[in-house]
Design a protein around this motif. Structure first.
Motif, PDB file in Angstrom:
ATOM      1  N   ASN A   1      33.436  20.289  -7.439  1.00 42.86           N
ATOM      2  CA  ASN A   1      33.744  21.515  -8.185  1.00 42.86           C
ATOM      3  C   ASN A   1      34.898  22.296  -7.574  1.00 42.86           C
ATOM      4  O   ASN A   1      35.238  23.370  -8.053  1.00 42.86           O
ATOM      5  CB  ASN A   1      32.521  22.441  -8.228  1.00 42.86           C
ATOM      6  CG  ASN A   1      31.456  21.929  -9.147  1.00 42.86           C
ATOM      7  OD1 ASN A   1      31.748  21.431 -10.225  1.00 42.86           O
ATOM      8  ND2 ASN A   1      30.213  22.043  -8.717  1.00 42.86           N
ATOM      9  N   ASN A   2      35.462  21.782  -6.484  1.00 43.09           N
ATOM     10  CA  ASN A   2      36.456  22.571  -5.748  1.00 43.09           C
ATOM     11  C   ASN A   2      37.694  21.755  -5.377  1.00 43.09           C
ATOM     12  O   ASN A   2      38.103  21.749  -4.220  1.00 43.09           O
ATOM     13  CB  ASN A   2      35.809  23.197  -4.512  1.00 43.09           C
ATOM     14  CG  ASN A   2      35.181  22.165  -3.591  1.00 43.09           C
ATOM     15  OD1 ASN A   2      35.444  20.973  -3.714  1.00 43.09           O
ATOM     16  ND2 ASN A   2      34.361  22.627  -2.670  1.00 43.09           N
ATOM     17  N   GLN A   3      38.270  21.115  -6.360  1.00 38.68           N
ATOM     18  CA  GLN A   3      39.520  20.373  -6.174  1.00 38.68           C
ATOM     19  C   GLN A   3      39.385  19.222  -5.179  1.00 38.68           C
ATOM     20  O   GLN A   3      40.359  18.819  -4.559  1.00 38.68           O
ATOM     21  CB  GLN A   3      40.638  21.317  -5.704  1.00 38.68           C
ATOM     22  CG  GLN A   3      40.816  22.554  -6.546  1.00 38.68           C
ATOM     23  CD  GLN A   3      41.646  22.284  -7.782  1.00 38.68           C
ATOM     24  OE1 GLN A   3      42.472  21.398  -7.818  1.00 38.68           O
ATOM     25  NE2 GLN A   3      41.427  23.079  -8.802  1.00 38.68           N
ATOM     26  N   GLY A   4      38.175  18.704  -4.991  1.00 43.01           N
ATOM     27  CA  GLY A   4      37.968  17.574  -4.105  1.00 43.01           C
ATOM     28  C   GLY A   4      37.762  17.924  -2.647  1.00 43.01           C
ATOM     29  O   GLY A   4      37.738  17.035  -1.793  1.00 43.01           O
ATOM     30  N   ASN A   5      37.590  19.214  -2.331  1.00 42.96           N
ATOM     31  CA  ASN A   5      37.340  19.597  -0.936  1.00 42.96           C
ATOM     32  C   ASN A   5      35.971  19.137  -0.453  1.00 42.96           C
ATOM     33  O   ASN A   5      35.811  18.748   0.697  1.00 42.96           O
ATOM     34  CB  ASN A   5      37.489  21.111  -0.752  1.00 42.96           C
ATOM     35  CG  ASN A   5      38.924  21.550  -0.897  1.00 42.96           C
ATOM     36  OD1 ASN A   5      39.833  20.906  -0.381  1.00 42.96           O
ATOM     37  ND2 ASN A   5      39.144  22.625  -1.626  1.00 42.96           N
ATOM     38  N   THR A   6      34.965  19.206  -1.333  1.00 39.64           N
ATOM     39  CA  THR A   6      33.637  18.689  -1.009  1.00 39.64           C
ATOM     40  C   THR A   6      33.136  17.877  -2.199  1.00 39.64           C
ATOM     41  O   THR A   6      33.545  18.109  -3.338  1.00 39.64           O
ATOM     42  CB  THR A   6      32.624  19.817  -0.702  1.00 39.64           C
ATOM     43  OG1 THR A   6      32.520  20.669  -1.834  1.00 39.64           O
ATOM     44  CG2 THR A   6      33.042  20.622   0.513  1.00 39.64           C
ATOM     45  N   TRP A   7      32.235  16.917  -1.915  1.00 40.13           N
ATOM     46  CA  TRP A   7      31.720  16.018  -2.939  1.00 40.13           C
ATOM     47  C   TRP A   7      30.212  15.932  -2.855  1.00 40.13           C
ATOM     48  O   TRP A   7      29.638  15.999  -1.770  1.00 40.13           O
ATOM     49  CB  TRP A   7      32.310  14.619  -2.752  1.00 40.13           C
ATOM     50  CG  TRP A   7      33.785  14.572  -2.991  1.00 40.13           C
ATOM     51  CD1 TRP A   7      34.765  14.795  -2.067  1.00 40.13           C
ATOM     52  CD2 TRP A   7      34.448  14.312  -4.229  1.00 40.13           C
ATOM     53  NE1 TRP A   7      36.005  14.678  -2.651  1.00 40.13           N
ATOM     54  CE2 TRP A   7      35.830  14.384  -3.987  1.00 40.13           C
ATOM     55  CE3 TRP A   7      34.011  14.019  -5.514  1.00 40.13           C
ATOM     56  CZ2 TRP A   7      36.785  14.170  -4.967  1.00 40.13           C
ATOM     57  CZ3 TRP A   7      34.948  13.802  -6.497  1.00 40.13           C
ATOM     58  CH2 TRP A   7      36.327  13.877  -6.229  1.00 40.13           C
ATOM     59  N   GLU A   8      29.576  15.767  -4.023  1.00 37.96           N
ATOM     60  CA  GLU A   8      28.133  15.554  -4.097  1.00 37.96           C
ATOM     61  C   GLU A   8      27.872  14.274  -4.883  1.00 37.96           C
ATOM     62  O   GLU A   8      28.614  13.941  -5.804  1.00 37.96           O
ATOM     63  CB  GLU A   8      27.453  16.716  -4.825  1.00 37.96           C
ATOM     64  CG  GLU A   8      27.541  18.029  -4.100  1.00 37.96           C
ATOM     65  CD  GLU A   8      26.828  19.149  -4.840  1.00 37.96           C
ATOM     66  OE1 GLU A   8      26.046  18.857  -5.764  1.00 37.96           O
ATOM     67  OE2 GLU A   8      27.072  20.305  -4.489  1.00 37.96           O
ATOM     68  N   THR A   9      26.789  13.570  -4.540  1.00 36.60           N
ATOM     69  CA  THR A   9      26.432  12.383  -5.302  1.00 36.60           C
ATOM     70  C   THR A   9      25.866  12.796  -6.656  1.00 36.60           C
ATOM     71  O   THR A   9      25.282  13.875  -6.798  1.00 36.60           O
ATOM     72  CB  THR A   9      25.397  11.509  -4.563  1.00 36.60           C
ATOM     73  OG1 THR A   9      24.245  12.293  -4.308  1.00 36.60           O
ATOM     74  CG2 THR A   9      25.966  10.958  -3.271  1.00 36.60           C
ATOM     75  N   ALA A  10      26.060  11.945  -7.643  1.00 29.49           N
ATOM     76  CA  ALA A  10      25.584  12.212  -9.012  1.00 29.49           C
ATOM     77  C   ALA A  10      25.055  10.901  -9.587  1.00 29.49           C
ATOM     78  O   ALA A  10      25.611  10.358 -10.538  1.00 29.49           O
ATOM     79  CB  ALA A  10      26.721  12.777  -9.859  1.00 29.49           C
ATOM     80  N   ASN A  11      23.981  10.381  -9.005  1.00 24.24           N
ATOM     81  CA  ASN A  11      23.499   9.042  -9.340  1.00 24.24           C
ATOM     82  C   ASN A  11      22.121   8.993  -9.993  1.00 24.24           C
ATOM     83  O   ASN A  11      21.598   7.902 -10.215  1.00 24.24           O
ATOM     84  CB  ASN A  11      23.466   8.179  -8.072  1.00 24.24           C
ATOM     85  CG  ASN A  11      24.848   7.962  -7.502  1.00 24.24           C
ATOM     86  OD1 ASN A  11      25.813   7.819  -8.229  1.00 24.24           O
ATOM     87  ND2 ASN A  11      24.942   7.945  -6.182  1.00 24.24           N
ATOM     88  N   GLN A  12      21.518  10.129 -10.306  1.00 27.88           N
ATOM     89  CA  GLN A  12      20.160  10.114 -10.846  1.00 27.88           C
ATOM     90  C   GLN A  12      20.093   9.394 -12.190  1.00 27.88           C
ATOM     91  O   GLN A  12      20.770   9.759 -13.140  1.00 27.88           O
ATOM     92  CB  GLN A  12      19.619  11.527 -11.015  1.00 27.88           C
ATOM     93  CG  GLN A  12      18.167  11.533 -11.436  1.00 27.88           C
ATOM     94  CD  GLN A  12      17.518  12.889 -11.261  1.00 27.88           C
ATOM     95  OE1 GLN A  12      17.979  13.720 -10.522  1.00 27.88           O
ATOM     96  NE2 GLN A  12      16.426  13.091 -11.963  1.00 27.88           N
TER      97      GLN A  12
END
Length: 124
Positions: A23-34
């Protein structure tokens, strides 16, 4: 890696670890695999606020909640190795190593379209 972007949200599909979102230009990432049966992502695309992704072995998925959950939409696909996804409303075209498929935007009406060549399709 396959990438798609909408507004400030970035989605990346990877070959070994599934989908990630930022959500922040690629500064941090979260998995989205559910909901995904395979973490081998070949292609990820966004169309009309819906994410679509093609996996190596478990077919086609869609998410209507920005990757928080995924629903399998393989209805009749004879080959689950998805190599390409393209949109031409009201259709979604799905390329597999077994041929080209066309489904309606609702994800439920599937048609098989034969190509003249027997060679596999590759992502656009």
């Amino acid at each position: 890696v396959s990438v798609t972007i909408q507004d400030s949200k970035i989605f990346a599909g990877t070959k070994k670890e599934g989908v990630f979102s930022s959500n922040n230009q690629g500064n941090t990432w979260e998995t989205a695999n559910q909901g995904l049966k395979s973490l081998q992502i070949n292609v990820i695309k966004l169309h009309n606020n819906t994410l679509y992704l093609g996996t190596e072995k478990s077919g086609l998925y869609k998410s209507t909640d920005y990757g928080n959950s995924w629903k399998e939409i393989n209805n009749g696909l004879s080959n689950l190795n998805i190599t390409a996804i393209a949109f031409k409303p009201p259709y979604i075209f799905i390329g597999t190593e077994g041929g080209l498929f066309r489904i309606t935007d609702d994800g439920y009406t599937l048609e098989t379209k034969k190509l003249k060549s027997n060679s596999p399709l590759r992502p656009f």
